[in-house]
Enzyme design. Structure first.
Site, PDB file in Angstrom:
ATOM      1  N   GLU A  76      -3.463   4.829   2.609  1.00  0.00           N
ATOM      2  CA  GLU A  76      -3.850   3.512   3.106  1.00  0.00           C
ATOM      3  C   GLU A  76      -3.124   2.444   2.290  1.00  0.00           C
ATOM      4  O   GLU A  76      -2.949   2.576   1.085  1.00  0.00           O
ATOM      5  CB  GLU A  76      -5.355   3.349   2.952  1.00  0.00           C
ATOM      6  CG  GLU A  76      -5.900   2.020   3.457  1.00  0.00           C
ATOM      7  CD  GLU A  76      -7.404   1.895   3.253  1.00  0.00           C
ATOM      8  OE1 GLU A  76      -8.066   1.284   4.109  1.00  0.00           O
ATOM      9  OE2 GLU A  76      -7.916   2.408   2.233  1.00  0.00           O
ATOM     10  N   LYS A 151      -8.546   1.755  12.128  1.00  0.00           N
ATOM     11  CA  LYS A 151      -9.750   2.057  11.346  1.00  0.00           C
ATOM     12  C   LYS A 151     -10.999   1.458  11.985  1.00  0.00           C
ATOM     13  O   LYS A 151     -11.050   0.268  12.271  1.00  0.00           O
ATOM     14  CB  LYS A 151      -9.571   1.507   9.932  1.00  0.00           C
ATOM     15  CG  LYS A 151     -10.673   1.858   8.946  1.00  0.00           C
ATOM     16  CD  LYS A 151     -10.331   1.274   7.573  1.00  0.00           C
ATOM     17  CE  LYS A 151     -11.352   1.613   6.513  1.00  0.00           C
ATOM     18  NZ  LYS A 151     -10.995   0.992   5.216  1.00  0.00           N
ATOM     19  N   CYS A 194      -9.794   6.167   4.926  1.00  0.00           N
ATOM     20  CA  CYS A 194     -10.619   5.735   3.803  1.00  0.00           C
ATOM     21  C   CYS A 194     -12.123   5.739   4.097  1.00  0.00           C
ATOM     22  O   CYS A 194     -12.741   6.787   4.115  1.00  0.00           O
ATOM     23  CB  CYS A 194     -10.137   4.358   3.328  1.00  0.00           C
ATOM     24  SG  CYS A 194     -10.659   3.946   1.628  1.00  0.00           S
TER      25      CYS A 194
END
Length: 318
Positions: A76, A151, A194
């Site tokens: 990321e 995301k 993440c």
């Protein structure tokens, strides 16, 4: 057997900071001769300097390819980590901008697949709202964008006792949906980023759609990483019986932010196969044996034992 080795910087040495069972991973300077596909899980220290970040990532990709990797995973914010909201937004680009173009050219030149784990992509209404997506991009060995996952779970967390205060939603748009696992040279890869790691519903959905490998490129804080990083990655591997590959940011990015590191590779049984440690950039090279996925699921058929959705929602209806 599934083997792994970790390369930190350009030196070859034992990983003396790791637990004893992981110290057996010796660094090697030869190309992999395995018949199984090799994945490189990278660890970097991004800064606000996009040019320097690309140079560092390019070097890792080139080294990974030279050591036999057919797919390279970057973390990321591989493109940059800004020191303020204003800098983060000003440095962002579209998918057709210079950064992704450079990586497409690199993939094509080296004939290697890339997982670009969290690109600051300008939103569709950028001109009016100045908001971005956190986008996980898969590029094939011809330099073509194969998949983009944006995301979906944003990191809005206040942990005053840990010195953690981040509000990703202040400038980031949550992704609208999951994307199907991508067929790659190492197997079918399911995409997360993440904070998505904390939501098992996502990993199970990807597994049901055929994922052999889950990937969670990350920039975990030092506090949350020390407490939760490894245990969450191993949990996701165990419950889905998938390989889990997690590229990571490490070290100090600027005066306001540091990351935990420990880029990790985990097998479908939950065993940690490689760990890059928490000090410097590098990579873990792992051979992907999909028979390990099949045998783990065959010997312990968890998914067959799972009850239907109504069963797990029965308490909500009572």
């Amino acid at each position: 057997m599934f083997t792994a080795r970790c390369i930190l910087g350009t030196s070859a040495k034992y990983l003396t900071s790791l637990p004893a069972q992981r110290q057996q991973i010796k660094l090697q300077n030869r190309m992999s001769t395995s018949l199984r596909p090799v994945a490189a899980v990278c660890q970097v220290t991004a800064t606000p300097d996009k040019k320097a970040n690309f140079s560092a990532c390019k070097q890792l990709v080139e080294e990974a390819k030279g050591r036999g990797a057919s797919m390279v995973f970057l973390p990321e914010a591989f493109d940059y980590i800004g020191s303020s909201r204003e800098e983060t937004l000003s440095l962002s680009e579209s998918l057709t901008g210079d950064t992704i173009s450079q990586y497409s050219q690199l993939a094509r030149k080296l004939e290697v697949w890339l997982s670009l784990g969290g690109f600051h992509e300008r939103g569709h209404n950028w001109e009016s709202d100045r908001r971005i997506y956190n986008s996980h991009i898969i590029i094939n060995d011809k330099g073509e964008i194969i998949s983009v996952y944006r995301k979906s779970h944003l990191f809005d967390v206040e942990l005053p006792e840990k010195g953690v205060s981040l509000k990703e939603s202040a400038f980031t748009i949550p992704g609208p949906s999951l994307v199907s696992p991508v067929q790659t040279p190492i197997g079918k890869v399911g995409l997360g980023i993440c904070y998505d790691l904390r939501f098992p519903e996502l990993s199970l959905a990807l597994q049901r759609q055929g994922a052999d490998i889950l990937t969670y490129p990350s920039a975990f804080t030092v506090a949350t990483g020390a407490a939760h990083w490894e245990v969450l990655l191993r949990a996701r591997a165990i419950e889905t019986q998938c390989f889990v590959l997690a590229a990571a940011q490490v070290g100090r990015h600027h005066e306001k932010r540091s990351s935990y590191g420990h880029a990790l590779a985990v097998d479908p049984w939950g065993e940690v196969l490689g760990d890059c440690g928490g000090e410097k950039p590098g990579m873990v090279l792992v051979e992907i044996d999909l028979e390990k996925v099949s045998s783990t699921r065959r010997n312990m058929p968890v998914q067959q034992h799972r009850r239907n959705t109504d069963f797990y929602q029965s308490l909500e209806k009572s």
